[in-house]
Design an enzyme around this catalytic site. Structure first.
Site, PDB file in Angstrom:
ATOM      1  N   HIS A 183       0.821  -1.216   0.000  1.00 35.47           N
ATOM      2  CA  HIS A 183       0.000   0.000   0.000  1.00 35.47           C
ATOM      3  C   HIS A 183       0.847   1.255   0.000  1.00 35.47           C
ATOM      4  CE1 HIS A 183      -3.845  -1.701  -0.148  1.00 35.47           C
ATOM      5  NE2 HIS A 183      -3.406  -2.662   0.645  1.00 35.47           N
ATOM      6  N   CYS A 482      -5.641  -2.925 -14.539  1.00 36.12           N
ATOM      7  CA  CYS A 482      -5.736  -1.885 -13.506  1.00 36.12           C
ATOM      8  C   CYS A 482      -4.687  -2.067 -12.413  1.00 36.12           C
ATOM      9  CB  CYS A 482      -7.135  -1.845 -12.898  1.00 36.12           C
ATOM     10  SG  CYS A 482      -7.559  -3.344 -12.001  1.00 36.12           S
TER      11      CYS A 482
HETATM   12  C1  PEP Z   1      -4.392  -5.887  -8.214  1.00 36.67           C
HETATM   13  O1  PEP Z   1      -4.334  -6.899  -7.516  1.00 36.67           O
HETATM   14  O2  PEP Z   1      -3.623  -5.687  -9.187  1.00 36.67           O
HETATM   15  C2  PEP Z   1      -5.382  -4.841  -7.923  1.00 36.67           C
HETATM   16  C3  PEP Z   1      -5.564  -3.834  -8.755  1.00 36.67           C
HETATM   17  O3  PEP Z   1      -6.066  -4.921  -6.742  1.00 36.67           O
HETATM   18  P1  PEP Z   1      -5.431  -4.527  -5.280  1.00 36.67           P
HETATM   19  O4  PEP Z   1      -4.083  -3.925  -5.513  1.00 36.67           O
HETATM   20  O5  PEP Z   1      -6.400  -3.606  -4.662  1.00 36.67           O
HETATM   21  O6  PEP Z   1      -5.374  -5.886  -4.625  1.00 36.67           O
END
Ligand code: PEP
Ligand code: MG
Length: 552
Positions: A183, A482
């Site tokens: 994060h 994404c």
């Molecule tokens: C991913 O896993 O690439 C994603 C976009 O979701 P998160 O980072 O929220 O797990």
């Protein structure tokens, strides 16, 4: 002294270190030895000092923050609470323990009331931590305060911590733990600031006020530099900030081949930035980020209002909303989950349908209310889908509850192998390369020692993306990416060349990705992708792409 980690985001920053204070340990429940009167007086002094500090901060912050801080100051000054603390001290508790117990029981009472009052319970816990810290004479946990810009050093940052960061002051992040998709890393990209994550034990040597230069490109933190070094780095920082403002056009290759450029959002507040940079919609709205501090289940009305706020604020174009992706590294307090040995491999994402079907249905219903109310084009998708049956279960459920387009995230190797079988079931898929890498390489995305395997230039990931794009294009449904990989301008070109239809990127990267896509036509993007597809290492893959791009 030079420390190395994984450089994230872009650019350079410099300034004094401020460390994120450690969370306070719960006061031990031992018999009081000091006089009751002295302990009661100490508690009163600390409550007053914290109340005063909160009020002062409120005046400085202004706006909505002032209301929250004033409300917290009122909590610190609550006479009923002070009485309860005194009673507990008289009964034999230490001041620290009495404060802890009295606040906890108040907090439980508020949680029991639910709704708005329930939400305030977390604020009470924060006040309690501050009062206990004052009694102990240690810094209060939480984001450090400073009038000057600084470099924030932490073990790792929880999403709840980052909500309070003031990025006009925090110029860079340095963490001991975490990998390129943690994060902290996502936040650094979103805020367009450099971060060095996964520095390891060396990060402990970065004490408060040490002057450092942070360079994302070289993945280094240079400590113990002079004021002049800091000033020189800050000049480079301003130059870089200026250069990253490219002219606004739609996401497309040089020959006009469209690659819609969408933004990843976690709150309505980020929408203005996405609009300013010309994002053509939202490719991922992470709903769980709304609830990381919520102890009380939001009602359909509350959720509908939150989603409507996002839909109303979002840039023009489709808005892809993801149903809750709680679990693993994103616990949501009101969704009680049993302890699991391997939470990343556990009941997370859409798997929560097992025990929390009502909540997922409520989300979909709330989103439909918000969609109708705002008239926006909404696409909805579920995270962590592993089988075609799960995709169908979600698609059937979503279609029965709303008029949005329905899709799934591709985050598990299993569903990646089955993409063509999704034809007729979903309208779109969106590849979450952060988790797809984690599961493809069996490498925890939070583990700094495994950062090399989370690198999106890994040939194993690139070939998997090629198969996903092929399957979706053959199946006649759209396929976007994404995950954080799409925010790398050179990698976005590879994605377009592989046949990916759209990219959704961190707000801060919209300009850079647009500039890189517009530099070459589809034939050339395919050439770059083909060069990358035969690479046998991430270094070779990245070099092949950069080489092809530099010849333009
Ligand atoms: C991913 O896993 O690439 C994603 C976009 O979701 P998160 O980072 O929220 O797990
Ligand atoms: Mg994911």
């Amino acid at each position: 002294m030079e420390l190395t980690g994984i450089g994230v985001g872009r650019g350079i920053a410099a300034g004094p270190v401020k460390r994120m204070p450690e969370p306070l340990a719960e006061p031990t429940d031992i018999e009081r030895t000091a006089e009751a009167e002295a302990e009661i007086a100490a508690a009163k002094v600390s409550l007053a000092a914290v109340g005063e500090w909160l009020r002062e901060r409120g005046v400085k912050a202004g706006g909505e923050a002032k209301d929250v801080l004033d409300a917290q100051a009122l909590m610190a000054g609550d006479p009923a609470l002070a009485k309860d603390i005194a009673k507990r001290i008289e009964a034999g508790k230490t001041a620290e323990r009495a404060v802890f117990d009295a606040f906890s029981s108040f907090q439980k009472m508020l949680e029991g009331m639910g709704g708005y009052m329930g939400e305030r319970a977390a604020d009470l816990a924060d006040v309690a931590q501050r009062v206990i810290a004052h009694l102990r004479g240690v810094p209060a946990p939480g984001v450090p305060e400073s009038d000057e810009p600084f470099i924030l050093v932490a073990h790792d940052l929880a999403p709840a911590d980052t909500a309070l960061l003031d990025f006009t002051k925090v110029f860079a992040l340095v963490t001991r733990d975490g990998g390129p998709t943690s994060h902290t890393a996502i936040l650094a990209r979103a805020k367009s600031i450099p971060a060095i994550v996964g520095v390891g034990a060396g990060a402990e040597s970065l004490t408060d006020d040490t002057l450092v230069v942070v360079n994302a490109a070289t993945s280094t933190v240079t400590a113990g530099v002079s004021r002049a070094d800091v000033d020189a780095a800050l000049v480079k920082r301003s130059e870089w900030l200026e250069a990253s403002n490219a002219p606004i056009t739609d996401g497309a290759l040089k020959d006009g081949h469209k690659v819609p450029l969408l933004a990843n959002l976690g709150s309505p507040k980020e929408a203005a930035g996405a609009i300013a940079l010309g994002a053509e919609g939202v490719g991922l709205f992470r709903t769980e980020l709304l609830y990381l501090n919520s102890k009380v289940v939001p009602t359909v009305e509350e959720q509908a209002a939150e989603y409507a706020a996002i839909l109303a604020a979002a840039p023009q174009g489709p808005i892809v909303v993801r149903t809750i992706d709680a679990g693993s590294d994103k616990p949501v307090p009101f969704l009680l989950m049993p302890h699991e040995e391997n939470p990343a491999l556990g009941v997370r994402g859409f798997r929560l349908i097992q025990d929390h079907r009502d909540f997922i249905e409520d989300q979909l219903k709330s989103l439909e209310i918000a969609r109708v109310q705002t008239g926006r084009e909404v696409w909805v998708m579920a995270p962590m889908i592993a089988t075609v049956q799960e995709a169908k279960q979600f698609a059937d459920l979503a279609r029965s509850l709303g008029g949005y387009k329905v899709g799934i995230m591709v985050e598990t190797p299993s569903i990646a192998a089955l993409i063509d079988q999704l034809a007729g079931i979903v309208d779109f898929v969106s590849v979450g390369t952060n988790d797809l890498s984690q599961y493809l390489f069996a490498a925890d995305r939070m583990n700094a020692n495994l950062g090399a395997l989370s690198n999106h230039w890994q040939p194993g990931l690139i070939r998997t993306l090629a198969r996903i794009a092929d399957g979706a294009n053959r199946g006649g449904f759209s396929v976007g990416v994404c995950g954080e990989s799409a925010s790398d301008p050179a990698f976005a070109v590879v994605l377009a060349g592989l046949g990916i239809n759209s990219v959704s990127v961190s707000v801060s990267q919209v300009g850079a990705v647009r500039a890189s896509l517009s530099a070459l036509d589809l034939a050339k993007a395919k050439e770059v992708a083909n060069a990358v597809l035969v690479a046998t290492s991430p270094e070779e893959a990245k070099a092949a792409a950069l080489d092809a791009l530099s010849q333009l």
